[in-house]
Design a protein around this motif. Structure first.
Motif, PDB file in Angstrom:
ATOM      1  N   GLY A 154      40.980  34.368 -16.766  1.00 57.37           N
ATOM      2  CA  GLY A 154      42.409  34.635 -16.649  1.00 57.37           C
ATOM      3  C   GLY A 154      42.713  36.102 -16.460  1.00 57.37           C
ATOM      4  N   THR A 155      42.290  36.944 -17.403  1.00 55.14           N
ATOM      5  CA  THR A 155      42.557  38.370 -17.279  1.00 55.14           C
ATOM      6  C   THR A 155      41.770  38.985 -16.123  1.00 55.14           C
ATOM      7  OG1 THR A 155      40.871  38.772 -18.969  1.00 55.14           O
ATOM      8  CG2 THR A 155      43.152  38.720 -19.701  1.00 55.14           C
ATOM      9  N   PHE A 156      40.570  38.492 -15.894  1.00 56.43           N
ATOM     10  CA  PHE A 156      39.763  38.982 -14.770  1.00 56.43           C
ATOM     11  C   PHE A 156      40.468  38.697 -13.458  1.00 56.43           C
ATOM     12  CE2 PHE A 156      36.557  38.932 -11.534  1.00 56.43           C
ATOM     13  CZ  PHE A 156      35.568  39.819 -11.929  1.00 56.43           C
ATOM     14  N   GLU A 157      40.908  37.444 -13.292  1.00 56.05           N
ATOM     15  CA  GLU A 157      41.580  37.058 -12.052  1.00 56.05           C
ATOM     16  C   GLU A 157      42.885  37.829 -11.867  1.00 56.05           C
ATOM     17  OE1 GLU A 157      38.468  34.332 -12.685  1.00 56.05           O
ATOM     18  OE2 GLU A 157      40.070  34.947 -14.045  1.00 56.05           O
ATOM     19  N   ALA A 158      43.632  37.997 -12.964  1.00 55.09           N
ATOM     20  CA  ALA A 158      44.892  38.731 -12.878  1.00 55.09           C
ATOM     21  C   ALA A 158      44.648  40.182 -12.468  1.00 55.09           C
ATOM     22  CB  ALA A 158      45.624  38.675 -14.213  1.00 55.09           C
ATOM     23  N   ALA A 159      43.582  40.794 -12.997  1.00 54.22           N
ATOM     24  CA  ALA A 159      43.269  42.177 -12.648  1.00 54.22           C
ATOM     25  C   ALA A 159      42.909  42.307 -11.174  1.00 54.22           C
ATOM     26  CB  ALA A 159      42.123  42.685 -13.528  1.00 54.22           C
ATOM     27  N   VAL A 160      42.111  41.386 -10.671  1.00 52.98           N
ATOM     28  CA  VAL A 160      41.701  41.446  -9.268  1.00 52.98           C
ATOM     29  C   VAL A 160      42.900  41.197  -8.349  1.00 52.98           C
ATOM     30  CG1 VAL A 160      40.248  40.394  -7.493  1.00 52.98           C
ATOM     31  CG2 VAL A 160      39.339  40.772  -9.792  1.00 52.98           C
ATOM     32  N   LEU A 161      43.724  40.222  -8.697  1.00 55.23           N
ATOM     33  CA  LEU A 161      44.898  39.930  -7.876  1.00 55.23           C
ATOM     34  C   LEU A 161      45.857  41.118  -7.845  1.00 55.23           C
ATOM     35  CD1 LEU A 161      45.574  36.239  -8.941  1.00 55.23           C
ATOM     36  CD2 LEU A 161      44.903  37.027  -6.672  1.00 55.23           C
ATOM     37  N   GLY A 162      46.009  41.791  -8.973  1.00 55.98           N
ATOM     38  CA  GLY A 162      46.878  42.976  -8.998  1.00 55.98           C
ATOM     39  C   GLY A 162      46.340  44.098  -8.135  1.00 55.98           C
ATOM     40  N   ALA A 163      45.006  44.278  -8.147  1.00 60.34           N
ATOM     41  CA  ALA A 163      44.409  45.359  -7.367  1.00 60.34           C
ATOM     42  C   ALA A 163      44.447  45.087  -5.871  1.00 60.34           C
ATOM     43  CB  ALA A 163      42.962  45.567  -7.814  1.00 60.34           C
ATOM     44  N   THR A 164      44.426  43.808  -5.481  1.00 62.45           N
ATOM     45  CA  THR A 164      44.395  43.472  -4.048  1.00 62.45           C
ATOM     46  C   THR A 164      45.758  43.059  -3.516  1.00 62.45           C
ATOM     47  OG1 THR A 164      43.759  41.188  -4.600  1.00 62.45           O
ATOM     48  CG2 THR A 164      41.979  42.756  -4.141  1.00 62.45           C
ATOM     49  N   ALA A 165      46.795  43.107  -4.361  1.00 63.08           N
ATOM     50  CA  ALA A 165      48.140  42.747  -3.905  1.00 63.08           C
ATOM     51  C   ALA A 165      48.577  43.697  -2.796  1.00 63.08           C
ATOM     52  CB  ALA A 165      49.124  42.814  -5.071  1.00 63.08           C
ATOM     53  N   PRO A 173      33.963  33.189 -27.512  1.00 67.77           N
ATOM     54  CA  PRO A 173      35.116  34.084 -27.645  1.00 67.77           C
ATOM     55  C   PRO A 173      34.716  35.545 -27.585  1.00 67.77           C
ATOM     56  CG  PRO A 173      35.215  32.319 -29.269  1.00 67.77           C
ATOM     57  CD  PRO A 173      33.867  32.221 -28.614  1.00 67.77           C
ATOM     58  N   GLU A 174      35.717  36.377 -27.400  1.00 68.40           N
ATOM     59  CA  GLU A 174      35.503  37.803 -27.215  1.00 68.40           C
ATOM     60  C   GLU A 174      34.709  38.413 -28.368  1.00 68.40           C
ATOM     61  OE1 GLU A 174      38.257  41.820 -26.612  1.00 68.40           O
ATOM     62  OE2 GLU A 174      39.092  39.976 -27.428  1.00 68.40           O
ATOM     63  N   GLY A 175      33.701  39.206 -28.036  1.00 69.12           N
ATOM     64  CA  GLY A 175      32.940  39.945 -29.029  1.00 69.12           C
ATOM     65  C   GLY A 175      31.745  39.214 -29.597  1.00 69.12           C
ATOM     66  N   ILE A 186      39.650  45.758 -13.510  1.00 68.93           N
ATOM     67  CA  ILE A 186      38.876  44.889 -14.398  1.00 68.93           C
ATOM     68  C   ILE A 186      38.492  45.640 -15.666  1.00 68.93           C
ATOM     69  CG2 ILE A 186      36.708  43.615 -14.640  1.00 68.93           C
ATOM     70  CD1 ILE A 186      36.870  43.056 -11.628  1.00 68.93           C
ATOM     71  N   GLU A 187      38.095  46.900 -15.506  1.00 69.75           N
ATOM     72  CA  GLU A 187      37.703  47.706 -16.663  1.00 69.75           C
ATOM     73  C   GLU A 187      38.880  47.882 -17.624  1.00 69.75           C
ATOM     74  OE1 GLU A 187      35.247  50.191 -19.055  1.00 69.75           O
ATOM     75  OE2 GLU A 187      34.825  48.728 -17.484  1.00 69.75           O
ATOM     76  N   VAL A 188      40.049  48.183 -17.100  1.00 69.39           N
ATOM     77  CA  VAL A 188      41.225  48.364 -17.952  1.00 69.39           C
ATOM     78  C   VAL A 188      41.607  47.043 -18.628  1.00 69.39           C
ATOM     79  CG1 VAL A 188      43.682  48.947 -17.953  1.00 69.39           C
ATOM     80  CG2 VAL A 188      42.084  50.324 -16.617  1.00 69.39           C
ATOM     81  N   SER A 189      41.451  45.930 -17.912  1.00 70.02           N
ATOM     82  CA  SER A 189      41.810  44.631 -18.492  1.00 70.02           C
ATOM     83  C   SER A 189      40.897  44.246 -19.640  1.00 70.02           C
ATOM     84  CB  SER A 189      41.774  43.542 -17.415  1.00 70.02           C
ATOM     85  OG  SER A 189      40.446  43.224 -17.035  1.00 70.02           O
ATOM     86  N   ASN A 190      39.735  44.892 -19.751  1.00 67.33           N
ATOM     87  CA  ASN A 190      38.796  44.559 -20.833  1.00 67.33           C
ATOM     88  C   ASN A 190      39.340  44.899 -22.210  1.00 67.33           C
ATOM     89  OD1 ASN A 190      36.827  43.515 -19.154  1.00 67.33           O
ATOM     90  ND2 ASN A 190      35.744  45.460 -18.942  1.00 67.33           N
ATOM     91  N   ILE A 191      40.349  45.764 -22.276  1.00 66.02           N
ATOM     92  CA  ILE A 191      40.892  46.131 -23.585  1.00 66.02           C
ATOM     93  C   ILE A 191      41.770  45.022 -24.151  1.00 66.02           C
ATOM     94  CG2 ILE A 191      40.842  48.570 -22.974  1.00 66.02           C
ATOM     95  CD1 ILE A 191      43.854  48.485 -22.626  1.00 66.02           C
TER      96      ILE A 191
END
Length: 322
Positions: free
Chosen positions: A265-276, A101-103, A251-256
């Motif tokens: 999940g968040t990684f894939e969502a960030a990449v898909l948003g950037a390449t949409a 898990p995170e952290g 990806i950097e912003v999604s890290n928060i």
């Protein structure tokens, strides 16, 4: 009669609810984004990946762990720690972060450095500073987002400006706080923790240390950009420098956000948003999956070997001392 004070809210329950809502939001966004995608098209895109470019991406990922260790090495101006050990610690931390898990990965760092005589307060403080410089390392590459004809959407430019504003505020805060105090004003555990934290920040004010840690951050982000470019080449995708930098920024912003192990999940969502709008659904997801895999999968075996090797050395040392 005075009424009883309301019972305090269970912070753990609240955090779990917030985390669950965020996971649900990511899942819903992925469902809407990938709705109607042809799985065969996705598999075709993945199967056609060029292994030579994938090898370049993996090597860039491995090299980025070394540059991260260089940043840590620059911050340890008083308690010098062997650089090879810092590299092994970096691999161990990244491996733990990929499967836990995170952290949790950073707890591994705290444990390793504690054995080297670095207190928890100092390690946690330097972790925050290193994270700041890692984020700062992305700034030079954001210039491409403002290039004429870059084609990035307006929201991306707004996010980049907000990113710069936050880093500027953090820079001012670090400069103001990073003043080595003469000593704790009064006795007390909290004052001692604050004193240790401010003391560990002191070296960051030195131009040499600042420049070395900053250069390590830029080098790390540069290697991330090399890896993203190599993944795009491996999949035969023509992505501009602006889009690739936007991927890293997203990806950097999604890290928060609270995430599953390995930012699943968040990684894939960030990449898909950037390449949409630039890539189709199948191509975008293929790029996201392969880029994520090259960041996570190499670190797990290398980190596990590092942790096993350190445990073996520690056991031998304890036997010899006994």
């Amino acid at each position: 009669m005075t009424s009883a004070a309301p019972a305090p809210k269970n912070r753990g329950t609240r955090d779990r609810v917030v985390r669950g809502l965020l996971f649900a939001a990511v899942a819903v966004s992925l469902v809407f984004t990938l709705r109607g995608m042809d799985p065969d098209h996705l598999w075709t895109a993945l199967a056609a990946a060029d292994p030579r470019w994938l090898a370049v991406a993996v090597l860039a990922n491995v090299a980025s762990q070394v540059t991260r260790a260089l940043g840590w090495n620059a911050m340890f101006t008083e308690s010098r720690i062997r650089f090879p050990l810092l590299v092994r610690i970096e691999f161990a931390v990244q491996a733990a972060a990929a499967v836990s898990p995170e952290g949790v990965g950073e707890f591994v760092r705290v444990g390793y450095l504690l054995r080297e005589g670095v207190t928890r307060t100092v390690t946690v403080t330097l972790m925050l500073v290193r994270k700041f410089f890692s984020s700062l390392g992305l700034v030079p590459f954001l210039v491409v987002l403002w290039w004429p004809g870059s084609g990035v959407p307006g929201w991306a430019v707004a996010v980049a400006w907000a990113y710069l504003a936050v880093l500027t505020a953090e820079s001012v805060l670090i400069v103001r706080v990073a003043r080595t105090p003469s000593g704790p004003a009064r006795e007390g555990r909290l004052r001692r923790i604050v004193f240790d934290a401010r003391t560990s920040l002191g070296p960051v004010r030195h131009p040499r240390v600042f420049s070395e840690v900053g250069a390590a951050g830029v080098a790390t982000r540069g290697l991330d950009l090399v890896a993203a470019t190599a993944v795009a080449k491996a999949l035969g995708l023509e992505l501009s420098a602006a889009v690739l930098v936007l991927v890293l920024l997203s990806i950097e912003v999604s890290n928060i956000l609270p995430t599953l192990p390995g930012q699943l999940g968040t990684f894939e969502a960030a990449v898909l948003g950037a390449t949409a709008g630039v890539l189709g659904q199948a191509e975008g997801l293929a790029f996201a999956l392969v880029f994520h895999a090259q960041q996570v999968l190499p670190q797990i075996p290398l980190g596990m070997m590092t942790m096993a090797g350190n445990s073996l050395l520690r056991d031998r040392s304890e036997q010899d001392s006994g």
